[in-house]
Design a protein around this motif. Structure first.
Motif, mmCIF file in Angstrom:
data_model
loop_
_atom_site.group_PDB
_atom_site.id
_atom_site.type_symbol
_atom_site.label_atom_id
_atom_site.label_comp_id
_atom_site.label_asym_id
_atom_site.label_seq_id
_atom_site.Cartn_x
_atom_site.Cartn_y
_atom_site.Cartn_z
ATOM 1 N N UNK A 203 54.027 -43.212 -9.249
ATOM 2 C CA UNK A 203 53.650 -41.831 -8.852
ATOM 3 C C UNK A 203 53.323 -41.602 -7.316
ATOM 4 N N UNK A 204 53.280 -40.759 -6.881
ATOM 5 C CA UNK A 204 53.262 -40.580 -5.415
ATOM 6 C C UNK A 204 52.243 -39.206 -5.194
ATOM 7 N N UNK A 205 51.454 -38.657 -5.914
ATOM 8 C CA UNK A 205 50.818 -37.710 -5.729
ATOM 9 C C UNK A 205 49.596 -38.058 -4.635
ATOM 10 N N UNK A 206 49.710 -37.308 -3.547
ATOM 11 C CA UNK A 206 48.601 -37.513 -2.530
ATOM 12 C C UNK A 206 47.416 -36.657 -2.830
ATOM 13 N N UNK A 207 45.974 -37.192 -2.470
ATOM 14 C CA UNK A 207 44.936 -36.446 -2.432
ATOM 15 C C UNK A 207 44.298 -36.290 -1.290
ATOM 16 N N UNK A 208 43.775 -35.000 -1.199
ATOM 17 C CA UNK A 208 43.420 -34.572 0.058
ATOM 18 C C UNK A 208 41.789 -34.442 0.042
ATOM 19 N N UNK A 209 41.521 -34.516 1.575
ATOM 20 C CA UNK A 209 40.113 -34.263 1.947
ATOM 21 C C UNK A 209 39.745 -32.838 1.892
ATOM 22 N N UNK A 210 38.512 -32.248 2.088
ATOM 23 C CA UNK A 210 38.436 -30.958 2.292
ATOM 24 C C UNK A 210 38.861 -30.108 3.575
ATOM 25 N N UNK A 211 39.202 -30.965 4.496
ATOM 26 C CA UNK A 211 39.578 -30.573 5.973
ATOM 27 C C UNK A 211 38.597 -30.147 6.726
ATOM 28 N N UNK A 212 39.292 -30.359 8.134
ATOM 29 C CA UNK A 212 38.096 -29.999 9.318
ATOM 30 C C UNK A 212 38.688 -28.786 9.938
ATOM 31 N N UNK A 213 38.091 -27.631 9.910
ATOM 32 C CA UNK A 213 38.512 -26.429 10.738
ATOM 33 C C UNK A 213 38.168 -26.619 12.074
ATOM 34 N N UNK A 214 39.273 -26.597 13.057
ATOM 35 C CA UNK A 214 38.951 -26.792 14.495
ATOM 36 C C UNK A 214 39.360 -25.559 14.950
ATOM 37 N N UNK A 215 38.600 -24.770 16.086
ATOM 38 C CA UNK A 215 38.622 -23.899 16.728
ATOM 39 C C UNK A 215 38.612 -24.265 18.253
ATOM 40 N N UNK B 102 45.634 -24.561 -3.428
ATOM 41 C CA UNK B 102 44.312 -24.665 -2.459
ATOM 42 C C UNK B 102 43.634 -23.211 -2.115
ATOM 43 N N UNK B 103 42.247 -23.434 -2.446
ATOM 44 C CA UNK B 103 41.413 -22.488 -2.338
ATOM 45 C C UNK B 103 40.804 -22.428 -0.776
ATOM 46 N N UNK B 104 40.403 -21.325 -0.189
ATOM 47 C CA UNK B 104 39.924 -21.351 1.234
ATOM 48 C C UNK B 104 38.910 -22.438 1.255
ATOM 49 N N UNK B 105 38.762 -22.949 2.355
ATOM 50 C CA UNK B 105 37.557 -23.962 2.880
ATOM 51 C C UNK B 105 37.969 -25.186 1.884
ATOM 52 N N UNK B 106 38.850 -25.214 1.191
ATOM 53 C CA UNK B 106 38.966 -26.541 0.535
ATOM 54 C C UNK B 106 40.278 -27.276 0.831
ATOM 55 N N UNK B 107 40.535 -28.647 0.534
ATOM 56 C CA UNK B 107 41.635 -29.226 0.830
ATOM 57 C C UNK B 107 42.701 -28.998 -0.489
ATOM 58 N N UNK B 108 43.939 -29.238 -0.336
ATOM 59 C CA UNK B 108 44.826 -28.834 -1.292
ATOM 60 C C UNK B 108 44.506 -29.806 -2.575
ATOM 61 N N UNK B 109 44.617 -29.142 -3.765
ATOM 62 C CA UNK B 109 44.355 -29.977 -4.950
ATOM 63 C C UNK B 109 45.637 -30.182 -5.639
ATOM 64 N N UNK B 110 46.086 -31.431 -6.177
ATOM 65 C CA UNK B 110 47.277 -31.639 -6.720
ATOM 66 C C UNK B 110 47.414 -30.869 -8.235
ATOM 67 N N UNK B 111 48.292 -30.309 -8.507
ATOM 68 C CA UNK B 111 48.633 -29.527 -9.620
ATOM 69 C C UNK B 111 49.513 -30.094 -10.704
ATOM 70 N N UNK B 112 50.671 -30.365 -10.505
ATOM 71 C CA UNK B 112 51.672 -30.953 -11.042
ATOM 72 C C UNK B 112 52.980 -31.325 -10.311
ATOM 73 N N UNK B 113 53.652 -32.292 -10.898
ATOM 74 C CA UNK B 113 54.851 -32.853 -10.262
ATOM 75 C C UNK B 113 56.097 -33.089 -11.133
ATOM 76 N N UNK B 114 57.032 -33.299 -10.673
ATOM 77 C CA UNK B 114 58.499 -33.299 -11.382
ATOM 78 C C UNK B 114 59.402 -34.508 -10.480
ATOM 79 N N UNK B 115 59.937 -35.542 -11.345
ATOM 80 C CA UNK B 115 60.817 -36.310 -10.554
ATOM 81 C C UNK B 115 62.320 -35.763 -10.684
#
Lengths: 120, 112
Positions: free
Chosen positions: A106-118, B38-51
């Motif tokens: 697998x190589x799904x990456x998981x992300x943090x919530x982010x930092x919004x910089x202005x 991705x919802x506003x003010x959140x990081x992207x959330x993994x949904x589904x993948x394919x090889x």
């Protein structure tokens, strides 16, 4: 999956200053990734941060502008140096599922919530 | 050079109907494809993948189809729900690499 937190969640900075963004993961991981999402744009990889070695930067990104630290297996920082309004973006860190499970299928990456910089 | 393209900036769908989000890529060295929400003010959330060795992967309401000859993949959401309203990113991974290349995203709005 992993729980990833980032600090600060947002900031407004003056031109010419620097901001350090922190990323904390609840598991030990070898690689952490830093991305940038400029307004209306896609996510672009800035660099890959391995613990115990220098970060690897993508084309168009340099260490002087985006120094990265990786002091241990659960933490990393990204500094945005000498900021200009063009640096206004969301900065995100991520980790690889492969790294978390030790499974190479697998190589799904998981992300943090982010930092919004202005930058003004 | 955009290696991953999502040509539709936005899509509006009625609740209960099918949502189809499309993605095209140019680099034949990509071997793994992912969809993120991705919802506003959140990081992207993994949904589904394919090889790249498969042409279809299904997970509940979400199905991803891959057409390697056309260098095209699509995400189907059936039935669409208002909570699916978000920005959807297509991403691709280079063979033997860790780097993900993202498309520009498609804003999905599901109307109730």
């Amino acid at each position: 999956s992993a729980v990833i937190s980032q600090k600060p969640s947002r900031d407004i900075c003056q031109r010419g200053t620097s901001l350090t963004i922190q990323c904390q993961v609840d598991s030990q991981v070898t690689m952490m990734f830093w991305y940038r999402q400029q307004p209306g744009q896609s996510l672009t990889l800035i660099a890959t941060a391995n613990q115990g070695s220098e970060a690897t930067y993508e084309s168009g990104f340099v260490i002087d502008k985006f120094p990265i630290s990786r002091p241990n297996l659960t933490f990393s920082t990204l500094t945005v140096s000498n900021m200009s309004p063009e640096d206004s973006s969301i900065y995100l860190c991520s980790v690889s599922l492969w790294d978390l499970t030790g499974t190479k299928s697998y190589n799904e990456q998981f992300f943090g919530p982010g930092t919004r910089l202005t930058v003004l | 050079d955009q290696q991953v393209k999502q040509n539709s900036p936005s899509l509006s769908v009625q609740e209960g109907r099918i949502s189809i989000l499309n993605c095209d890529y140019t680099n034949s060295m990509f071997d793994y494809f992912l969809w993120y929400k991705k919802y506003p003010a959140e990081g992207p959330t993994f949904l589904i993948s394919i090889s790249s060795i498969k042409d279809k992967n299904e997970d509940g309401r979400f199905t991803v189809f891959l057409n390697k000859s056309a260098k095209h993949l699509s995400l189907h959401i059936v039935p669409s729900q208002p909570g699916d309203s978000a920005v959807y990113f297509c991403a691709a991974r280079m063979e033997y690499g860790n780097k993900l290349v993202f498309g520009a995203g498609t804003i999905l709005r599901v109307k109730s």
